[in-house]
Design an enzyme around this catalytic site. Structure first.
Site, PDB file in Angstrom:
ATOM      1  N   PHE A 113      60.322  30.430  75.576  1.00  0.00           N
ATOM      2  CA  PHE A 113      59.495  31.087  75.975  1.00  0.00           C
ATOM      3  C   PHE A 113      58.442  30.408  76.993  1.00  0.00           C
ATOM      4  O   PHE A 113      58.021  28.981  76.705  1.00  0.00           O
ATOM      5  CB  PHE A 113      58.315  30.889  74.306  1.00  0.00           C
ATOM      6  CG  PHE A 113      57.414  31.508  74.016  1.00  0.00           C
ATOM      7  CD1 PHE A 113      57.913  33.059  73.967  1.00  0.00           C
ATOM      8  CD2 PHE A 113      55.971  31.397  74.152  1.00  0.00           C
ATOM      9  CE1 PHE A 113      56.134  33.680  73.591  1.00  0.00           C
ATOM     10  CE2 PHE A 113      54.937  31.988  74.088  1.00  0.00           C
ATOM     11  CZ  PHE A 113      54.999  33.318  73.756  1.00  0.00           C
ATOM     12  N   ASP A 184      62.677  23.552  70.073  1.00  0.00           N
ATOM     13  CA  ASP A 184      61.640  24.499  69.522  1.00  0.00           C
ATOM     14  C   ASP A 184      62.343  25.082  68.510  1.00  0.00           C
ATOM     15  O   ASP A 184      63.111  26.011  69.156  1.00  0.00           O
ATOM     16  CB  ASP A 184      60.296  25.490  70.937  1.00  0.00           C
ATOM     17  CG  ASP A 184      59.913  25.951  70.607  1.00  0.00           C
ATOM     18  OD1 ASP A 184      60.226  26.422  69.523  1.00  0.00           O
ATOM     19  OD2 ASP A 184      59.073  26.255  71.670  1.00  0.00           O
ATOM     20  N   TYR A 209      53.489  30.626  61.723  1.00  0.00           N
ATOM     21  CA  TYR A 209      52.836  31.860  62.076  1.00  0.00           C
ATOM     22  C   TYR A 209      53.549  32.802  61.362  1.00  0.00           C
ATOM     23  O   TYR A 209      53.132  34.105  61.137  1.00  0.00           O
ATOM     24  CB  TYR A 209      51.538  31.916  62.532  1.00  0.00           C
ATOM     25  CG  TYR A 209      51.577  32.101  64.168  1.00  0.00           C
ATOM     26  CD1 TYR A 209      53.066  33.107  64.587  1.00  0.00           C
ATOM     27  CD2 TYR A 209      51.194  30.963  64.682  1.00  0.00           C
ATOM     28  CE1 TYR A 209      52.779  32.595  65.937  1.00  0.00           C
ATOM     29  CE2 TYR A 209      51.919  30.460  66.314  1.00  0.00           C
ATOM     30  CZ  TYR A 209      52.202  31.931  66.582  1.00  0.00           C
ATOM     31  OH  TYR A 209      52.526  30.949  67.993  1.00  0.00           O
ATOM     32  N   LYS A 210      55.320  32.416  61.697  1.00  0.00           N
ATOM     33  CA  LYS A 210      56.103  33.521  62.607  1.00  0.00           C
ATOM     34  C   LYS A 210      57.476  33.640  60.877  1.00  0.00           C
ATOM     35  O   LYS A 210      56.380  34.121  60.310  1.00  0.00           O
ATOM     36  CB  LYS A 210      56.886  33.136  63.986  1.00  0.00           C
ATOM     37  CG  LYS A 210      56.125  33.767  65.087  1.00  0.00           C
ATOM     38  CD  LYS A 210      57.214  32.762  66.073  1.00  0.00           C
ATOM     39  CE  LYS A 210      55.907  32.829  67.197  1.00  0.00           C
ATOM     40  NZ  LYS A 210      56.353  32.195  69.092  1.00  0.00           N
ATOM     41  N   ARG A 356      62.421  44.409  69.715  1.00  0.00           N
ATOM     42  CA  ARG A 356      62.999  43.652  69.576  1.00  0.00           C
ATOM     43  C   ARG A 356      62.170  43.834  67.614  1.00  0.00           C
ATOM     44  O   ARG A 356      61.443  44.357  66.939  1.00  0.00           O
ATOM     45  CB  ARG A 356      61.841  42.378  69.624  1.00  0.00           C
ATOM     46  CG  ARG A 356      62.286  41.016  69.264  1.00  0.00           C
ATOM     47  CD  ARG A 356      61.639  39.748  69.711  1.00  0.00           C
ATOM     48  NE  ARG A 356      60.174  39.758  69.842  1.00  0.00           N
ATOM     49  CZ  ARG A 356      59.571  38.347  69.634  1.00  0.00           C
ATOM     50  NH1 ARG A 356      60.482  37.491  70.161  1.00  0.00           N
ATOM     51  NH2 ARG A 356      58.189  38.681  69.095  1.00  0.00           N
TER      52      ARG A 356
HETATM   53  C1  LIG Z   1      55.437  32.336  69.219  1.00  0.00           C
HETATM   54  C2  LIG Z   1      55.787  30.462  70.274  1.00  0.00           C
HETATM   55  C3  LIG Z   1      55.328  30.270  71.286  1.00  0.00           C
HETATM   56  C4  LIG Z   1      53.208  30.530  71.090  1.00  0.00           C
HETATM   57  O1  LIG Z   1      53.150  28.649  70.850  1.00  0.00           O
HETATM   58  P1  LIG Z   1      51.669  29.120  70.090  1.00  0.00           P
HETATM   59  O2  LIG Z   1      51.156  28.030  70.519  1.00  0.00           O
HETATM   60  O3  LIG Z   1      51.640  28.723  68.671  1.00  0.00           O
HETATM   61  O4  LIG Z   1      50.194  30.026  70.560  1.00  0.00           O
HETATM   62  C5  LIG Z   1      55.831  28.758  71.850  1.00  0.00           C
HETATM   63  N1  LIG Z   1      56.721  28.435  72.301  1.00  0.00           N
HETATM   64  C6  LIG Z   1      57.694  29.912  71.627  1.00  0.00           C
HETATM   65  C7  LIG Z   1      59.316  28.930  72.058  1.00  0.00           C
HETATM   66  C8  LIG Z   1      57.436  30.584  70.471  1.00  0.00           C
HETATM   67  O5  LIG Z   1      58.790  31.557  70.090  1.00  0.00           O
END
Ligand SMILES: *Cc1c(COP(=O)(O)O)cnc(C)c1O
Length: 397
Positions: A113, A184, A209-210, A356
């Protein structure tokens, strides 16, 4: 075994919606509004400042961390909550680099990400210590773990394709090469079984939150392996990570273990919502989630491929190499997704061409999958996506 018909009733799901985006923002646990209201009125309202002690607000990050820890195979007392995932990535990487002071390469992949990579680059600029980020294809990670690599920093499940790294194999390989590993778990926690302690991961981070359904803005979590936990120097040395915050000592002394990864005041109202979600998760067996999730994903792939030859599967065909989502490529995928959302099937779109769909057995069943695939088939067959209103890009896709 987990009773998924029962867990489904614990969520608020709007009528007429098939929600295949719990991988991006989990739905509302039915108990969350009352829990947040209670914390707001009976704790914040009535207890005022004494809520920190009387309602145990200060201890919540550790308590919730342990409940999440059960889902990801963490040892008790080694997970805490706070901040956002981007911040937790920064903290984990800063700590990891200090564990391997004689090396200068951070290895990641181009399926990661972007914020994880941005945080790494920002940290390296700040340190100005000659580190560089090496980004390779996901399939090339294992072969790229050389003796130059200080830290392997990966997202276990690719947010676009759902491709899953072999956490045990990569962790073992990194350790054999003298590197440390940060996982992660943004698309793993609550999606599939994770065994941090068994695989020997050094650090893990993730969001709530996911799949975990903590609500928009819910805090992130961080795990530090017991063998590192008492020796780390936190880069973000905040007062709540101090050994004794209320001594108001001008000199920083890190708190015990992962407590030192706390930074500032925890989000109490947000944690109240997360508690309602964790009340559900406490009853859930992750192996049962995995078995059900694989069945849902297989069903969706089979139905969509049978009816939509113009869509290309972007996810691994082998369930063992996939997380809990299925992605298809299509050049006009954004418009297709808008047409689906207009018909009550909510997934999302990730540029440039990925549609997705997340499968979360806690509230999605086989009937939903069949119905969603049938609606997608109709949208594709009749080109229902090719209307001006479906091509207009919103800020969040
Ligand atoms: C959703 C996601 C994030 C989001 O980061 P936030 O700081 O919570 O906005 C970061 N890394 C990955 C791999 C994600 O899927």
């Amino acid at each position: 075994m987990t009773d998924f018909a029962a867990t489904r009733n614990l969520f608020h799901l709007p009528d007429g919606v098939i929600y295949l985006d719990g991988n991006s923002l989990g739905p509302l646990p039915r108990d969350a509004p009352a829990r947040v209201a209670r914390t707001t009125v009976a704790e914040w309202g009535d207890m005022l400042i004494t809520g920190w002690n009387k309602a145990g607000w200060m201890a919540q990050p550790a308590a919730l961390g342990d409940r999440i820890g059960r889902l990801i195979g963490a040892e008790a007392g080694h997970v805490t909550l706070g901040d956002t995932l981007s911040i937790k990535v920064f903290q984990a990487l800063a700590a990891a680099l200090n564990l391997v002071p004689d090396r200068r390469v951070v290895l990641s992949d181009n399926g990661n990400f972007p914020t994880d990579l941005y945080m790494a680059e920002g940290l390296m600029r700040l340190r100005d210590s000659g580190h560089s980020l090496r980004v390779v294809d996901p399939e090339a990670v294992a072969g790229a773990i050389t003796d130059e690599v200080a830290v392997v920093m990966l997202t276990e499940v690719d947010y676009r394709t759902g491709r899953k790294h072999d956490m045990a194999a990569i962790t073992a390989r990194a350790h054999a090469a003298g590197a440390v590993v940060i996982w992660d778990l943004a698309h793993s926690a609550g999606a599939l079984p994770v065994d941090l302690s068994g695989t020997g991961a050094d650090f893990a981070v993730g969001c709530t939150y996911k799949y975990l359904n903590g609500g928009p803005g819910a805090p992130a979590f961080i795990y530090v392996a017991p063998r590192h936990a008492d020796s780390l120097q936190p880069a973000l040395a905040g007062w709540l990570g101090h050994a004794a915050p209320f001594d108001f000592d001008l000199a920083y002394r890190p708190g015990a273990r992962v407590e030192r990864m706390r930074v500032g005041t925890p989000p109490v109202l947000q944690m109240a919502a997360l508690e309602a979600a964790m009340d559900i998760w406490d009853t859930v067996d992750m192996q049962a989630v995995r078995t059900a999730s694989v069945a849902l994903c297989e069903r969706f792939i089979a139905d969509v491929e049978a009816a939509c030859p113009m869509l290309a599967l972007a996810s691994p065909r082998d369930a063992a190499a996939r997380g809990s989502q299925v992605s298809f490529r299509f050049a006009d995928g954004y418009a297709v997704m808008q047409a689906l959302i207009a018909r009550g099937v909510i997934g999302d779109f990730r540029a440039p061409d990925i549609m997705r769909f997340g499968f979360t057995p806690l509230f999605i069943g086989e009937d939903d999958v069949r119905a969603a695939a049938a609606i997608l088939a109709e949208v594709m067959r009749d080109r229902l996506w090719d209307r001006p209103e479906h091509h207009k890009r919103a800020a969040v896709t």
